[in-house]
Design an enzyme around this catalytic site. Structure first.
Site, mmCIF file in Angstrom:
data_model
loop_
_atom_site.group_PDB
_atom_site.id
_atom_site.type_symbol
_atom_site.label_atom_id
_atom_site.label_comp_id
_atom_site.label_asym_id
_atom_site.label_seq_id
_atom_site.Cartn_x
_atom_site.Cartn_y
_atom_site.Cartn_z
ATOM 1 N N ASP A 145 3.520 -40.314 23.367
ATOM 2 C CA ASP A 145 1.932 -40.923 22.922
ATOM 3 C C ASP A 145 0.765 -39.939 23.194
ATOM 4 O O ASP A 145 0.327 -39.957 24.332
ATOM 5 C CB ASP A 145 1.737 -42.332 23.235
ATOM 6 N N HIS A 146 0.485 -38.827 22.318
ATOM 7 C CA HIS A 146 -0.302 -37.948 22.362
ATOM 8 C C HIS A 146 -1.696 -37.821 21.462
ATOM 9 O O HIS A 146 -1.320 -38.320 20.432
ATOM 10 C CB HIS A 146 0.362 -36.513 22.555
ATOM 11 N N GLY A 159 -2.794 -41.891 32.537
ATOM 12 C CA GLY A 159 -3.021 -40.887 31.358
ATOM 13 C C GLY A 159 -3.268 -39.405 31.999
ATOM 14 O O GLY A 159 -3.418 -39.173 33.147
ATOM 15 N N GLU A 160 -3.601 -38.679 30.804
ATOM 16 C CA GLU A 160 -4.094 -37.262 31.021
ATOM 17 C C GLU A 160 -5.431 -37.035 30.357
ATOM 18 O O GLU A 160 -5.471 -37.434 29.091
ATOM 19 C CB GLU A 160 -3.062 -36.180 30.646
ATOM 20 N N ASN A 212 -5.498 -35.894 26.381
ATOM 21 C CA ASN A 212 -5.764 -37.020 25.613
ATOM 22 C C ASN A 212 -6.809 -38.094 25.628
ATOM 23 O O ASN A 212 -7.465 -38.340 24.587
ATOM 24 C CB ASN A 212 -4.300 -38.044 25.828
#
Length: 318
Positions: A37-38, A104-105, A108
């Site tokens: 999911d990106h 998360g990251e 994104n």
């Protein structure tokens, strides 16, 4: 016995192509599908980032397999919207959908323009989000004021049974913390000994008896050179240290940092081979951890060959 799953990498392929691959994977004998999911890919070379929740509806209608995905609530996704999306999929496809919640990251989440928090704060926000999502799925009316804010939210369409809200963890410390609240855990395939440490930390933290999943990145192609070149071209940026993976915000930044990663390092970190027996042996070592699902991600672009050859030779052997 562990389910062997196919990983649908939205960073690398279009949603239409991945829909075809999900159908092909089911026919080949894979027992589940896992979705990334990106919003942005890890590299300009990958070049895709379809909306996973929309794709899941189409892919689950086209197959009969269980599906799972990693999702990071709290910044790009408001947790109430995640709960609504999870509830809708789980209502349409009973007992077939689970989600793995992560912190998360920036790659994104940075698109919202909000400040990117430190890891400790991201974990606190993740736990708040998980509590909000779980309460909404139970049918509660939720008002919450914290790192995330919710005002009088209630889900009117809910599934008959509660889908699993699992956690994503890369370290034993995070896994131990996740054991106290998550319905299961997913981690990436480091050396099997390190994976066991993460699994045991999750179990000791409260996760004993809960599902434990591993995502294994590998590179299988027609020749050794193609397997190595494909892994180097598509996936070398993912070998950057974990803090960089979490904090770099744009694909161009990943490409700039990834240019210093050698093919030798890629070969040392990722199982790379044109030999089906080699991959069978590598996969077998991870199955011995007792995982409930092992997700196979062929990081190069030869997806059809991977699915067909693993379906005919590797999955039966396992």
């Amino acid at each position: 016995m562990a389910e062997i799953a196919y990983h649908a990498s939205h960073e690398q392929f279009s949603p239409a192509y991945l829909l075809k691959m999900a159908v092909l994977a089911e026919r080949a004998g894979f027992r589940a599908i896992h979705s990334s999911d990106h919003f942005h890919p890890w590299s300009e070379r990958q070049g895709h980032s379809g909306f996973s929740f929309a794709w899941l509806g189409a892919a689950m209608q086209a197959t009969r397999l269980p599906f799972s995905m990693v999702c990071a609530p709290g910044q790009r996704y408001h947790p109430a919207i995640v709960a609504q999306a999870v509830a809708t999929l789980a209502e349409m496809f009973p007992e077939r959908f689970s989600v793995e919640l992560g912190s998360g990251e920036a790659l994104n989440e940075n698109i919202t323009g909000q400040e990117w928090p430190e890891k400790e704060l991201r974990n606190k926000r993740l736990l708040e989000s998980a509590e909000v999502i779980r309460a909404l799925l139970k049918g509660d009316t939720v008002t919450h004021n914290g790192l995330v804010r919710v005002e009088g939210a209630r889900l009117y369409t809910r599934p008959a049974s509660m889908p699993l809200l699992m956690a994503a963890a890369l370290t034993a410390e995070t896994a131990a913390w996740a054991g106290s609240w998550a319905d299961g855990l997913i981690t990436v395939a480091q050396e099997p000994e390190e994976v066991l440490k993460i699994r045991d930390a999750f179990y000791h933290g409260g996760g004993a008896g809960k599902p434990f999943m591993i995502q294994l990145a590998l590179s299988y192609a027609a020749t050794e050179q193609e397997a190595l070149e494909g892994a180097y071209e598509q996936w070398r940026n993912n070998l950057l240290p974990s803090p960089l993976l979490a904090d770099l915000a744009f694909p161009a930044q990943f490409d700039a940092a990834g240019q210093y990663i050698s093919k030798e390092k890629v070969q040392n970190k990722i199982p790379v081979s044109s030999s089906l027996q080699y991959h069978t042996d590598k996969i077998g070592a991870y199955l011995e951890t007792g995982c409930s699902r092992l997700i196979l991600h062929n990081v190069n672009r030869q997806q059809e060959r991977f699915i067909e050859d693993f379906g005919s030779r590797v999955l039966p052997a396992l």
